[in-house]
Design a protein around this motif. Sequence first.
Motif, PDB file in Angstrom:
ATOM      1  N   ILE A  23       0.872  -1.197  -0.011  1.00  0.00           N
ATOM      2  CA  ILE A  23      -0.054   0.013  -0.120  1.00  0.00           C
ATOM      3  C   ILE A  23       0.854   1.352  -0.016  1.00  0.00           C
ATOM      4  CG2 ILE A  23      -1.966   1.213   1.040  1.00  0.00           C
ATOM      5  CD1 ILE A  23      -2.527  -1.465   2.605  1.00  0.00           C
ATOM      6  N   THR A  24       0.662   2.153  -1.040  1.00  0.00           N
ATOM      7  CA  THR A  24       1.434   3.214  -1.018  1.00  0.00           C
ATOM      8  C   THR A  24       1.004   4.417   0.334  1.00  0.00           C
ATOM      9  OG1 THR A  24      -0.113   4.506  -2.663  1.00  0.00           O
ATOM     10  CG2 THR A  24       1.700   3.057  -3.611  1.00  0.00           C
ATOM     11  N   GLU A  25       1.900   5.134   0.268  1.00  0.00           N
ATOM     12  CA  GLU A  25       1.801   6.349   1.276  1.00  0.00           C
ATOM     13  C   GLU A  25       0.482   6.963   1.040  1.00  0.00           C
ATOM     14  OE1 GLU A  25       1.934   8.508   4.544  1.00  0.00           O
ATOM     15  OE2 GLU A  25       3.214   6.835   4.003  1.00  0.00           O
ATOM     16  N   GLN A  26       0.080   7.307  -0.426  1.00  0.00           N
ATOM     17  CA  GLN A  26      -0.892   8.052  -0.660  1.00  0.00           C
ATOM     18  C   GLN A  26      -2.317   7.162  -0.282  1.00  0.00           C
ATOM     19  OE1 GLN A  26      -1.813   8.538  -4.716  1.00  0.00           O
ATOM     20  NE2 GLN A  26      -3.039  10.319  -4.406  1.00  0.00           N
ATOM     21  N   ASN A  27      -2.106   5.950  -0.450  1.00  0.00           N
ATOM     22  CA  ASN A  27      -3.198   5.248  -0.319  1.00  0.00           C
ATOM     23  C   ASN A  27      -3.620   4.622   1.181  1.00  0.00           C
ATOM     24  OD1 ASN A  27      -4.773   4.325  -2.689  1.00  0.00           O
ATOM     25  ND2 ASN A  27      -2.512   3.980  -3.288  1.00  0.00           N
ATOM     26  N   ILE A  28      -2.425   4.766   1.847  1.00  0.00           N
ATOM     27  CA  ILE A  28      -2.316   4.570   3.436  1.00  0.00           C
ATOM     28  C   ILE A  28      -3.071   5.579   3.942  1.00  0.00           C
ATOM     29  CG2 ILE A  28      -1.272   4.809   5.646  1.00  0.00           C
ATOM     30  CD1 ILE A  28       1.020   2.877   4.188  1.00  0.00           C
ATOM     31  N   GLN A  29      -2.825   6.894   3.432  1.00  0.00           N
ATOM     32  CA  GLN A  29      -3.664   8.143   4.074  1.00  0.00           C
ATOM     33  C   GLN A  29      -4.966   8.172   3.729  1.00  0.00           C
ATOM     34  OE1 GLN A  29      -2.384  10.423   5.977  1.00  0.00           O
ATOM     35  NE2 GLN A  29      -0.587   9.383   5.981  1.00  0.00           N
ATOM     36  N   LYS A  30      -5.416   7.453   2.679  1.00  0.00           N
ATOM     37  CA  LYS A  30      -6.873   7.406   2.292  1.00  0.00           C
ATOM     38  C   LYS A  30      -7.616   6.464   3.117  1.00  0.00           C
ATOM     39  CE  LYS A  30      -6.430   8.610  -2.652  1.00  0.00           C
ATOM     40  NZ  LYS A  30      -6.780   7.891  -4.171  1.00  0.00           N
ATOM     41  N   ILE A  31      -6.905   5.293   3.703  1.00  0.00           N
ATOM     42  CA  ILE A  31      -7.595   4.477   4.589  1.00  0.00           C
ATOM     43  C   ILE A  31      -7.924   4.965   5.645  1.00  0.00           C
ATOM     44  CG2 ILE A  31      -7.231   2.177   5.674  1.00  0.00           C
ATOM     45  CD1 ILE A  31      -5.643   1.318   3.103  1.00  0.00           C
ATOM     46  N   ILE A  32      -6.815   5.965   6.358  1.00  0.00           N
ATOM     47  CA  ILE A  32      -6.994   6.380   7.501  1.00  0.00           C
ATOM     48  C   ILE A  32      -8.040   7.420   7.677  1.00  0.00           C
ATOM     49  CG2 ILE A  32      -5.787   8.071   9.021  1.00  0.00           C
ATOM     50  CD1 ILE A  32      -2.893   6.844   8.291  1.00  0.00           C
ATOM     51  N   ALA A  33      -8.028   8.375   6.399  1.00  0.00           N
ATOM     52  CA  ALA A  33      -9.044   9.168   6.384  1.00  0.00           C
ATOM     53  C   ALA A  33     -10.572   8.464   6.444  1.00  0.00           C
ATOM     54  CB  ALA A  33      -9.105  10.118   5.237  1.00  0.00           C
ATOM     55  N   LEU A  34     -10.532   7.453   5.876  1.00  0.00           N
ATOM     56  CA  LEU A  34     -11.860   6.833   5.826  1.00  0.00           C
ATOM     57  C   LEU A  34     -12.149   6.086   7.310  1.00  0.00           C
ATOM     58  CD1 LEU A  34     -14.355   4.919   4.580  1.00  0.00           C
ATOM     59  CD2 LEU A  34     -12.566   3.355   4.119  1.00  0.00           C
ATOM     60  N   LYS A  35     -11.090   5.722   7.951  1.00  0.00           N
ATOM     61  CA  LYS A  35     -11.405   5.262   9.309  1.00  0.00           C
ATOM     62  C   LYS A  35     -11.943   6.628  10.232  1.00  0.00           C
ATOM     63  CE  LYS A  35      -9.043   2.850  11.787  1.00  0.00           C
ATOM     64  NZ  LYS A  35      -7.858   2.468  12.642  1.00  0.00           N
ATOM     65  N   ASN A  36     -11.269   7.631  10.058  1.00  0.00           N
ATOM     66  CA  ASN A  36     -11.664   8.721  10.842  1.00  0.00           C
ATOM     67  C   ASN A  36     -12.985   9.454  10.263  1.00  0.00           C
ATOM     68  OD1 ASN A  36      -9.344   8.408  12.478  1.00  0.00           O
ATOM     69  ND2 ASN A  36      -8.194   9.795  10.987  1.00  0.00           N
ATOM     70  N   SER A  37     -13.568   9.036   9.095  1.00  0.00           N
ATOM     71  CA  SER A  37     -14.816   9.608   8.697  1.00  0.00           C
ATOM     72  C   SER A  37     -16.018   9.050   9.587  1.00  0.00           C
ATOM     73  CB  SER A  37     -14.777   9.276   7.434  1.00  0.00           C
ATOM     74  OG  SER A  37     -15.280   8.130   6.942  1.00  0.00           O
ATOM     75  N   ASN A  38     -17.108   9.629   9.176  1.00  0.00           N
ATOM     76  CA  ASN A  38     -18.258   9.277   9.561  1.00  0.00           C
ATOM     77  C   ASN A  38     -19.061   8.321   8.768  1.00  0.00           C
ATOM     78  OD1 ASN A  38     -18.193  10.948  12.119  1.00  0.00           O
ATOM     79  ND2 ASN A  38     -18.847  12.778  10.892  1.00  0.00           N
TER      80      ASN A  38
END
Length: 354
Positions: A87-102
């Motif tokens: 998983i690239t850094e960009q996609n890691i950040q997207k997964i983190i953002a998804l987890k932190n979303s509602n």
Amino acid sequence: MFSLSLCMIVKDEEDVIDRVLTCSNRFADEIIIVDTGSKDKTKEICKNFTDKIYDFVWCDNFSLARNFSFSKATKEYIMWLDADDYITEQNIQKIIALKNSNDQADVYMFKYVMGFVDGTPTFEFFRERIVKNNSGFEWSGFVHEAITPHGKIKYLNIEIEHRKQKVGNYMRNLNLYRKAQKSGIKFTPREQYYYSRELYYNGYYKKAIKELKKYFCLNDKFTPNIVGAYLIIAECYFVLHDYQNSQKYIFESIKKFLPNAETCCMTAKIFESLHDKFQAILWYNIALITPKDSSGFVQKDFYDYIPYLELCRLYYPINFEKSQKYFLMAKKLKPDSAEVRHNSKFFKHQNNEK
């Protein structure tokens, strides 16, 4: 915001397991490893990331192993990965953002990209990647296992890269299907399709044709597999030099479904073998304007790079300028590919002689 369990099944993955777990450790609240019989240092490496490591006695069934891993998950959602994923850094950040979303979907579909050539993926499709825990999601299929999505399903622009580092046992899956068949297991439509595909991959072309014709009788509803079955039959007949039957099945596919770029390129290849180069040129051009269908399996090179190379070759005897034009278009896409390097030398020689 939700918590996330990562569940993996592994065996002898010491060369790659650190890479995927280093990525996953950035977003997973829990990492569960199910080992199916490693004899190398896989489990020792995993201990650097988690203490939730379980042994599973291998029984020729990937779904049972994956379901066992899911049974150990304690978080709100479950994600799965293979050991040779990245998983690239960009996609890691997207997964983190998804987890932190509602967001609260039942299934999150991510792109799975693979078949890397010169650092660029050639094949992609959406897969069920994160599912809500305790919501009835189970793996099925002893080989080429999958989860049937249900509930609220969201397709996200998040990519998981499948980057193999070693050549696997190409006969493994076929042998598992043969073993199941001998034991009397009745294949589902999906299993019948994938069994036939394994026959094709391993060069059993006549047997693959026979089994895919059985697959058509099972009335599968999954369009990408049906289209794939027509393509494989056409390819099998093509390899067997039966161009008439190859053309018959590719045309049946086109009649029933909108052609994708791979279908168009296969049609062009058949026409050239039937000594109709102008029809071949036509179908490669159609491939170039065919829209990508992201709901199925996308082999990206058939939408541009392969048609450019073939049109370069086909136009050369009749229109040098067009031939060179398509070469330059292919070069723009993959300047370092073996085909482009070869053609670069050829056109340089041709232009020097003028």
